[in-house]
Design an enzyme around this catalytic site. Structure first.
Site, mmCIF file in Angstrom:
data_model
loop_
_atom_site.group_PDB
_atom_site.id
_atom_site.type_symbol
_atom_site.label_atom_id
_atom_site.label_comp_id
_atom_site.label_asym_id
_atom_site.label_seq_id
_atom_site.Cartn_x
_atom_site.Cartn_y
_atom_site.Cartn_z
ATOM 1 N N CYS A 147 -9.150 2.322 -13.275
ATOM 2 C CA CYS A 147 -9.598 1.192 -12.458
ATOM 3 C C CYS A 147 -11.067 1.357 -12.098
ATOM 4 O O CYS A 147 -11.495 2.441 -11.686
ATOM 5 C CB CYS A 147 -8.808 1.132 -11.153
ATOM 6 S SG CYS A 147 -7.107 0.634 -11.350
ATOM 7 N N GLY A 149 -24.220 -22.979 -3.185
ATOM 8 C CA GLY A 149 -24.743 -22.724 -4.517
ATOM 9 C C GLY A 149 -26.228 -22.993 -4.658
ATOM 10 O O GLY A 149 -26.821 -22.673 -5.684
ATOM 11 N N CYS A 200 -4.304 1.510 -16.301
ATOM 12 C CA CYS A 200 -5.066 2.568 -15.627
ATOM 13 C C CYS A 200 -4.358 3.906 -15.765
ATOM 14 O O CYS A 200 -3.155 4.030 -15.482
ATOM 15 C CB CYS A 200 -5.258 2.214 -14.159
ATOM 16 S SG CYS A 200 -6.004 3.554 -13.204
ATOM 17 N N CYS A 220 -3.283 4.964 -11.838
ATOM 18 C CA CYS A 220 -2.319 4.215 -11.031
ATOM 19 C C CYS A 220 -1.442 3.300 -11.874
ATOM 20 O O CYS A 220 -0.521 2.685 -11.348
ATOM 21 C CB CYS A 220 -3.041 3.403 -9.953
ATOM 22 S SG CYS A 220 -3.861 1.926 -10.581
ATOM 23 N N CYS A 256 -7.304 1.554 -6.659
ATOM 24 C CA CYS A 256 -6.581 2.562 -7.416
ATOM 25 C C CYS A 256 -5.929 3.570 -6.460
ATOM 26 O O CYS A 256 -4.761 3.913 -6.584
ATOM 27 C CB CYS A 256 -7.572 3.263 -8.355
ATOM 28 S SG CYS A 256 -6.800 4.270 -9.610
#
Lengths: 269, 292, 363
Positions: free
Chosen positions: B274, B40, B249, B252, B280
Site C-alpha cells: 500500500c 476550481g 498488498c 495487509c 495499511c
C-alpha cells in the site's frame, strides 16, 4: 419549395453576410490600409489582389478579428440573422465565431495546424470545442473530411509533418470546414506550393466553395488564382483600394493604371 | 482563535504561531474564501517566501499555516506515506512553529497536508485536505502564456483539453494520462487536481471534506468545497477509468488500495505494498485483533 | 514499516550534522568569521543582498558563511528571513544624482561634467593569478589618497533629455506595487518589472542581455552611464509629515541609451534601459538595464521576437530561488506518479507486443 420558403431563400441571399465600412489601420503613411468598404453576400468569393506591401494582409487581419482597426467597422450577420459588430462584440463572441461560423486558412499550414497532434485530432478540434464528447463521432468526421479533401483516410493517425505541403494545406482546409462555417478567410492558400499541386488544390477549393455555398475572402498576389476562384476583386495599392468590380471585368478590362500594370505583367491563363 | 492566544503555543522563539504573521494569514484566508466561492478557479495570492525551497510544498505550507488553530491535529503525507523525508520535515516544521499535535492516523487528523495522494480511508466533514501543487494550470502544457490561459478559463474555451485525450486514444487505444488527470469542477472550471494518481480522482467527487490547493511558486490557490461535483475529463465511448492491480498488498492484503512497487532483491523480484502507510497499518491492526 | 518514520527523522538530523561538518572543513584551519566575509568578499555580499532583496551586509555575510559559499543558497536564506520582517513603509525615491561616487563612467562621451571616474574595477586588470595573495602573512592594504575630492557629476542621460532627444521618465506619483506582497500580473507595470529584474538572477539577466546584442531582439545599446557609490535613504513617516534620513546604502546604477528610429506616433529618439543593484554589482546592473529596455518593446511598438522581449518568459523565470527550488524538487520522491507511469508503459508495451501476434493469426 413553398412560396414562403422561396421568399426566405431570396431574402437570405439578398442580404449581405458581411459588411465593412471605412476600415482603416495605418502603421505609417500609406502603410496598412485605409478607407475600405464593401459588402459580401452568402456564397460569394471576394479576391483581394495587389503586390506585397499594398496592405492586403493588414486588411485580412482587420476583417478576421485579429487586429482592431484605427477606425471603421466590420459587421457580420450570424446564422440566426443577427448583426454583430466584430470589434464591439465581446472576446467570447469573437472567439466563438472564429471557431464555428468562420474559418481561416493560413498561407503556411504550420501556422494553421497543430503540428504535434494527428490529422484526426486536427480535424476534430473544432468539434471538441463545440462540445462533441464521442470519440467514435470525431473519428467518423475525421475520416469523412479526409476523403472530402482527397487525403487517404488511413492516414488519420499520422502527424501533419509527415504530409507533403499540398496535403498539409488540404488538411488545414478540412480542419476549418468541419464546423460547417459560412465565411472563410484565406491568406495566399496556394502560396508555398508547386504549380501542379496548386492546380489540384485550387480545383478542390473551387468545388468545396460551390458545394458548401461558402463566402470567402481570399488574399492573393496571383491573378490566376483570383480568376479561378473569385467572383469579385478588389485591387489594393499603397493602403488604398484603387479598383473593385467583377473579376472578369477587372482582369479583361482594367480601368485604373495600376490594375492595368498588374494585369499586363502576368500571363493570361 | 485570536493571535495572542495562538502565540503562547508557539514553541519556536521569535516567530509567530505557525510561522506566518497574522496579516499574511488573513490575506491567504481571504484568498481561500474566494476560492471556495468559485470552485476550481485559481485565485492569485501574495505567496510568501517560506524557509523551504519552492517546489517542496511552500504553497501547501502557507495554506496550512493560514488555517491551523492550536486545537488542530495535523497529518502530513508525501506519496501516501507519513515517513518520507519531506513529510517528516514539514510535520516537524509545524510541530516546532505551531506546537500543534501531529498524527499519522487519518481519522484523527483535522488538517491533512498531502503531496501526490488522497488517503484511502474515507474523509469526513470535519477534515480539511491541503494539497501541494507544483503547476496549478491544467492548460499550461498546451498554452505556455498565462495571459492566454486565463482568457481560456474565463471563456470556458476548453476544447483543446480533449484534443490531448483524443490523441491518446488514437495512439494508444485509451487515455494515457495517469496522474495530474484534469477534472471539471462544478461543471465550470477545468482544474488540475495536483499530481495525484488518477486512481484518487473519484475521491474528490462529492467529498464531505474541504479540499484546498496551494501553489507557492506560481502564487495561486484554489479549492473544491465539500459536496462538489468533480468529473474527470473523458469521452462518452471511452469513459474515465482508474488503475487496477493484479497483485494485492504484501502486508495487509488489500485489493483495492493504490500499490507501490518495491524491488526486493538483485534478481528484480517485485513486491507490492500500500502507498498509504496508515491505511495499511490500520488493516494489519484489525487483522491482529481478529486473530486474537 | 512504522520504524521508517523514526528512520526518516534520524536521516534528516544526520544530514544536517554532515552538512555542518562539510561547511567547517578541516578544523585545524581557523574558522572564517562573518566579519571577514563581509569585509573581504564585498562583491559576493552585494549579490546576495541584491537578489535576496535585503540591504544588510552583516546578515548577507552570515548567509554566505552558513551556505558554505553557495550564493544562491545564501540568497534563499536571506529571502526567507526577509519575508518575516514587518514593513514600516516605503522609502522616498532614491536621489542617485546626490550619490557619493566611488566610480562613474560613460561610454557615450569622452569627457563630461564631473569627468570619468574609474574607481575600483577589474576592467583593466590582466587576469593573472596573483600568487602574492597565496603567500602567508598580512598583506599591506593599498594606499589611496584620502583627500581626493569629486566635482559634481550630473546624470549623463539628463543631457539628452534637456535637448529633447530622450523622453524624461516621469514619476506619476502612483503607489508602488510590491511584488513580494502581491503576485505579478501580466502585462506587468514597469515598476513591477524593475522589481522582478532587481531580484532576478545575475547570470540569467546577463545571458538575456547578451542575447539581444547577438541579434535576438537587438536594441542598439550604449552604456550611457554607470555610477557606483553611497546614496542616502529617506523615509517620510505618515505621522511626521516630512522625510527623515535613515542612512546610506551602496548601490550600482546603470542607464543604457538605446537607439530608436521612431514609429507608431513616436518621434525618433533615444530610449532608456534602467538597472539598479545593491552594493558593487556592475554586471548585474548592466544586464538588468539591457533586459529592461528589451521588455519595453510593446511600449515602442517593436516586434517582439527575441526571448529577452517576452515579458512573461523573462519575469516568470528570472528568479533563482523559484528556479532552484523547482528544479531541486525533482529530488523529492515521486514514487506514486512514477508507479502510474510504470503501469501505463507496461500496458502500452503489452498492447504492441500482442498486436503483431494477432495480425499474424489473421494471415
Amino acid at each position: 419549395m413553398s412560396a414562403a420558403e422561396k421568399l426566405h431563400l431570396h431574402s437570405e441571399t439578398a442580404q449581405p453576410l458581411f459588411s465593412v465600412r471605412d476600415l482603416t489601420h495605418l502603421y505609417g503613411p500609406e502603410k496598412g490600409c485605409q478607407g475600405v468598404s464593401f459588402d459580401l453576400y452568402p456564397g460569394e468569393v471576394l479576391g483581394i489582389v495587389g503586390e506585397s506591401g499594398s496592405g492586403k494582409s493588414t486588411l485580412l487581419s482587420l476583417l478576421s478579428g485579429r487586429c482592431p482597426p484605427d477606425r471603421g467597422s466590420v459587421s457580420y450577420r450570424d446564422s440566426e440573422g443577427n448583426w454583430l459588430d466584430l470589434y464591439s462584440a465581446s472576446e467570447a463572441q469573437r472567439r466563438t465565431l472564429l471557431r464555428t461560423e468562420w474559418g481561416f486558412v493560413e498561407q503556411n499550414p504550420r501556422d494553421g495546424l497543430r503540428m504535434g497532434v494527428s490529422a484526426g485530432a486536427n480535424i476534430g478540434e473544432r468539434l471538441m470545442a463545440q462540445g462533441v464528447r464521442h470519440y467514435g463521432e470525431l473519428r467518423a468526421a475525421g475520416i469523412d473530411w479526409l476523403q472530402q479533401v482527397e487525403i487517404d483516410p488511413l492516414r488519420i493517425d499520422d502527424l501533419p509533418r509527415t504530409f507533403s505541403g499540398g496535403m498539409q494545406q488540404r488538411l488545414q482546409i478540412a480542419r476549418n470546414l468541419v464546423s460547417s462555417p459560412r465565411l472563410i478567410f484565406m491568406d495566399e492558400p496556394t502560396g508555398g506550393l508547386d504549380v501542379s499541386v496548386q492546380a489540384r488544390l485550387l480545383d478542390l477549393l473551387r468545388g468545396l466553395v460551390r458545394e458548401l455555398d461558402l463566402a470567402v475572402v481570399i488574399v492573393t498576389h496571383d491573378l490566376a488564382v483570383a480568376r479561378l476562384l473569385a467572383d469579385r476583386l478588389m485591387v489594393m495599392r499603397r493602403s488604398h483600394v484603387v479598383e473593385a468590380g467583377l473579376t472578369d471585368q477587372i482582369l479583361d478590362d482594367p480601368q485604373h493604371p495600376y490594375s492595368q500594370l498588374l494585369v499586363s505583367s502576368v500571363l493570361q491563363p | 482563535m485570536n493571535a495572542q492566544a495562538q502565540t503562547q503555543y508557539a514553541t519556536e522563539v521569535g516567530y509567530n504561531f505557525a510561522y506566518l504573521d497574522e496579516q499574511t494569514k488573513r490575506m491567504i484566508r481571504r484568498g481561500l474564501l474566494k476560492a471556495v466561492a468559485i470552485p476550481g478557479y485559481q485565485v492569485p495570492f501574495g505567496g510568501r517566501e517560506m524557509p523551504l525551497p519552492y517546489g517542496w510544498g511552500t504553497g501547501g505550507m502557507q495554506l496550512t499555516a493560514a488555517i491551523l488553530g492550536a486545537e488542530d491535529v495535523l497529518k502530513v503525507i508525501d506519496q501516501g506515506a507519513d515517513d518520507t523525508t519531506n513529510a517528516v520535515s514539514i510535520r516537524r516544521f509545524f510541530a516546532r512553529t505551531a506546537g500543534v499535535k501531529t498524527t499519522t492516523r487519518t481519522p484523527e487528523a483535522t488538517v491533512i497536508q498531502t503531496r501526490h495522494r488522497i488517503p484511502e480511508t474515507p474523509l469526513n466533514g470535519d477534515q480539511i485536505m491541503v494539497y501541494q501543487v507544483p503547476i496549478p494550470e491544467p492548460l499550461r502544457f498546451i498554452e505556455p502564456s498565462e495571459t492566454e490561459t486565463r482568457t481560456m478559463h474565463a471563456l470556458e474555451d476548453y476544447g483543446v483539453m480533449h484534443v490531448k485525450l483524443y490523441e491518446d486514444i488514437a495512439t494508444f487505444g485509451h487515455i494515457a494520462t495517469s496522474y495530474a488527470y484534469p477534472v471539471t469542477v462544478d461543471a465550470r472550471y477545468v482544474m488540475d487536481p495536483s499530481p495525484i494518481p488518477k486512481f484518487d480522482n473519484p475521491k474528490l467527487h462529492m467529498s464531505p471534506a474541504l479540499m484546498l490547493f496551494g501553489a507557492g511558486r506560481e502564487k495561486r490557490l484554489y479549492a473544491v468545497p465539500p459536496f462538489t461535483r468533480v468529473v474527470s475529463l473523458d469521452f462518452e465511448d471511452h469513459p474515465f477509468e482508474i488503475q487496477r492491480w493484479d497483485e494485492c498488498c504484501a502486508f495487509c492484503g488489500s485489493q483495492d488500495s493504490y500499490l507501490d512497487e518495491l524491488i526486493v532483491d538483485d534478481a528484480g523480484t517485485k513486491r507490492f505494498v500500500c502507498s498509504d502507510t496508515d491505511y495499511c497499518m490500520q488493516r494489519r491492526d484489525l487483522e491482529e485483533e481478529g486473530a486474537q | 514499516m512504522y520504524v521508517a518514520v523514526k528512520g526518516g527523522e534520524r536521516a534528516i538530523d544526520n544530514a544536517h550534522l554532515l552538512l555542518a561538518k562539510k561547511r567547517r572543513g578541516d578544523t585545524s584551519i581557523p574558522e572564517l568569521s562573518v566579519e571577514q566575509v563581509r569585509e573581504q568578499m564585498p562583491l559576493a555580499v552585494a549579490r546576495v543582498m541584491s537578489e535576496g532583496s535585503l540591504y544588510d551586509p552583516q546578515l548577507a555575510a552570515l548567509a554566505i558563511k552558513q551556505a558554505a559559499g553557495d550564493l544562491m543558497e545564501a540568497i534563499f536564506l536571506l529571502r526567507a528571513y526577509r519575508t518575516t520582517l514587518p514593513r514600516f513603509g516605503a522609502s522616498a525615491a532614491l536621489d542617485t544624482t546626490q550619490m557619493q561616487l566611488t566610480r562613474r563612467i560613460s561610454a557615450t562621451f569622452k569627457d563630461l561634467p564631473g569627468g570619468q571616474l574609474l574607481g575600483p574595477t577589474f576592467d583593466y586588470s590582466h587576469r593573472l593569478l596573483d600568487f602574492a595573495l597565496l603567500a602567508e602573512g598580512e598583506q599591506p592594504g593599498p594606499q589611496v589618497d584620502p583627500q581626493a575630492e569629486l566635482s559634481p557629476c550630473p546624470r549623463v542621460l539628463d543631457f539628452f533629455a534637456e535637448e529633447g532627444l530622450m523622453a524624461r521618465e516621469v514619476d506619476d506619483g502612483a503607489a508602488v506595487p510590491d511584488i513580494t506582497r502581491e503576485p505579478l500580473d501580466f502585462p506587468a507595470s514597469r515598476a513591477q518589472r524593475l522589481q522582478a529584474l532587481a531580484r532576478g538572477d545575475e547570470g540569467f539577466l546577463l545571458a538575456l542581455g547578451y542575447s539581444t546584442q547577438r541579434g535576438y531582439g537587438r536594441n542598439h545599446p550604449f552604456a550611457g552611464e554607470i555610477r557606483i557609490g553611497e546614496v542616502e535613504v529617506w523615509l517620510e513617516p505618515e505621522e511626521l509629515g516630512f522625510a527623515v534620513p535613515l542612512g546610506d546604502i551602496e548601490v550600482t546604477e546603470c542607464e543604457m541609451v538605446n537607439q530608436f528610429v521612431g514609429g507608431k506616433g513616436i518621434d525618433a529618439q533615444f530610449t532608456r534601459g534602467y538597472g539598479l543593484a545593491f552594493g558593487y554589482a556592475e554586471r548585474k546592473a548592466m544586464g538588468m538595464a539591457l533586459v529592461d529596455r528589451s521588455l519595453r518593446a510593446a511600449e515602442y511598438a517593436e516586434e517582439a521576437q527575441g526571448p529577452a522581449q517576452q515579458e512573461e518568459f523573462v519575469l516568470m523565470h528570472c528568479d533563482n530561488v523559484e528556479a532552484a527550488g523547482f528544479v531541486s524538487h525533482l529530488k523529492l520522491p515521486h514514487y506514486v506518479d512514477f508507479q502510474s507511469e510504470l503501469e501505463l508503459i507496461r500496458k502500452l508495451r503489452k498492447q504492441t507486443c500482442e498486436q503483431p501476434a494477432a495480425e499474424e493469426q489473421r494471415v
